[in-house]
Design an enzyme around this catalytic site. Structure first.
Site, PDB file in Angstrom:
ATOM      1  N   LYS A 213      69.862 106.746 -28.629  1.00  0.00           N
ATOM      2  CA  LYS A 213      69.016 107.547 -27.745  1.00  0.00           C
ATOM      3  C   LYS A 213      69.467 107.454 -26.296  1.00  0.00           C
ATOM      4  CE  LYS A 213      64.924 108.189 -30.497  1.00  0.00           C
ATOM      5  NZ  LYS A 213      63.530 107.877 -30.775  1.00  0.00           N
ATOM      6  N   ARG A 247      64.868 102.420 -37.422  1.00  0.00           N
ATOM      7  CA  ARG A 247      65.386 103.723 -37.846  1.00  0.00           C
ATOM      8  C   ARG A 247      66.730 103.927 -37.164  1.00  0.00           C
ATOM      9  NH1 ARG A 247      65.119 108.835 -35.811  1.00  0.00           N
ATOM     10  NH2 ARG A 247      64.806 110.532 -37.282  1.00  0.00           N
TER      11      ARG A 247
HETATM   12  C1  7PJ Z   1      62.028 108.944 -33.928  1.00  0.00           C
HETATM   13  C2  7PJ Z   1      61.612 109.590 -35.076  1.00  0.00           C
HETATM   14  C3  7PJ Z   1      61.447 107.693 -33.591  1.00  0.00           C
HETATM   15  C4  7PJ Z   1      60.131 107.903 -35.594  1.00  0.00           C
HETATM   16  C5  7PJ Z   1      63.099 110.788 -34.079  1.00  0.00           C
HETATM   17  C6  7PJ Z   1      66.178 110.696 -32.596  1.00  0.00           C
HETATM   18  C7  7PJ Z   1      65.110 111.670 -32.340  1.00  0.00           C
HETATM   19  N1  7PJ Z   1      60.677 109.078 -35.921  1.00  0.00           N
HETATM   20  N2  7PJ Z   1      62.290 110.760 -35.157  1.00  0.00           N
HETATM   21  N3  7PJ Z   1      60.497 107.227 -34.457  1.00  0.00           N
HETATM   22  N4  7PJ Z   1      62.983 109.702 -33.325  1.00  0.00           N
HETATM   23  N5  7PJ Z   1      59.199 107.361 -36.386  1.00  0.00           N
HETATM   24  O1  7PJ Z   1      66.366 110.178 -33.695  1.00  0.00           O
HETATM   25  O2  7PJ Z   1      66.915 110.441 -31.628  1.00  0.00           O
HETATM   26  O3  7PJ Z   1      61.728 107.065 -32.563  1.00  0.00           O
HETATM   27  S1  7PJ Z   1      64.148 112.135 -33.769  1.00  0.00           S
END
Ligand code: 7PJ
Length: 275
Positions: A213, A247
């Site tokens: 990010k 994640r």
């Molecule tokens: C997140 C997400 C996060 C959860 C994205 C990216 C943007 N779901 N989906 N937490 N970020 N739960 O992956 O950079 O931080 S999309």
């Protein structure tokens, strides 16, 4: 949690899993299944499948388009691999279809704010991750405001947990996520990371996404493809702060970091891998 992005405009890996045709983005099932198998072999416990881009400034994707991208992949993974499948959506129609196709986990960046979303999850057996976001993806990085970001994010998550509990969703099915990068400045993001231990008061597993990010890019000064070391450093800090699920785009490296963290956390039960 390994990220499987079925969007043409993901900032880091989207278009590799499909092609942009005249009639929209076509997901390649073969490529996606191969990616899923690789992530599983690298140690992923959950695969997070998303058909809606949620990066800052992204345009919404229709329910039908999300379903066309996500459902065949959910079905293919369900019948070929033994892994927990998470679907990234805020749409009740997409959630319902994804659960019917075999998803056991809903990852909703809007914390089940759609009408009927809490009720749908209550009637299912799915687990759900409730994430904090201020604003909406299209505009969230243009205007955000907090007096005390940690207190406000925790209060929001607690209110969403209470809404879920009131409709009968067991605590054992709930996870919370501070939502790094979703309507937050760099300082807000690092304050949340630093104060992550306070989220233990919610008494639920913490899931979080920091992989590649801009909060990493901004401090290391590198484009998304070169943010692995920074992302791993942040993941390690998050684990130390109490995170349970990371994640990530880079499963192998993240699993290594988790293993080192586990050995550090509990030296007496450190697992030995024979070389
Ligand atoms: C997140 C997400 C996060 C959860 C994205 C990216 C943007 N779901 N989906 N937490 N970020 N739960 O992956 O950079 O931080 S999309």
């Amino acid at each position: 949690m390994g990220i499987i992005n079925l969007t043409p405009d993901s900032f880091s890996d989207g278009s590799q899993l499909g092609r942009q045709g005249d009639d929209g983005f076509r997901v390649s099932l073969d490529k996606t299944l191969l990616r899923a198998e690789t992530m599983l072999a690298e140690g992923a416990a959950i695969l997070d499948i998303g058909g809606e881009s949620t990066r800052p400034g992204a345009a919404p994707v229709s329910d039908q388009e999300q379903m066309d991208r996500v459902l065949p992949v959910v079905a293919a993974i369900r019948s070929n691999l033994d892994v927990c499948i998470s679907v990234d959506s805020s749409s009740v129609a997409v959630m319902r279809a994804a659960i019917a196709a075999g998803a056991e986990f809903i990852n909703d960046i809007r914390a089940l704010s759609a009408p009927e979303a809490v009720g749908l999850i209550a009637e299912s057996e799915a687990a759900v991750c409730l994430m904090h976001m201020q604003g909406q993806p299209g505009t969230m990085q243009q205007a955000y405001r907090y007096d005390d970001v940690v207190t406000e994010v925790m209060a929001f998550l607690k209110a969403r947990v209470d809404a879920c509990r009131q409709q009968g969703i067991a605590r054992s099915r709930l996870l919370v996520d501070p939502g790094f990068g979703f309507g937050k400045s760099l300082q807000h993001n690092y304050r949340l990371l630093k104060d992550l231990p306070r989220f233990a008061a919610l008494e639920l597993p913490i899931l979080l996404g920091i992989s590649r990010k801009s909060m990493i890019g901004a401090v290391v000064g590198r484009p998304p493809q070169q943010r692995l070391a920074g992302s791993i450093a942040a993941a390690t800090l998050a684990l130390k702060g109490g995170a349970s699920i990371i994640r990530s785009h880079d499963v192998a490296a993240t699993v290594d970091a988790i293993r080192v963290h586990c050995a550090f956390h509990d030296p007496e039960s450190a697992v030995v891998h024979e070389e």
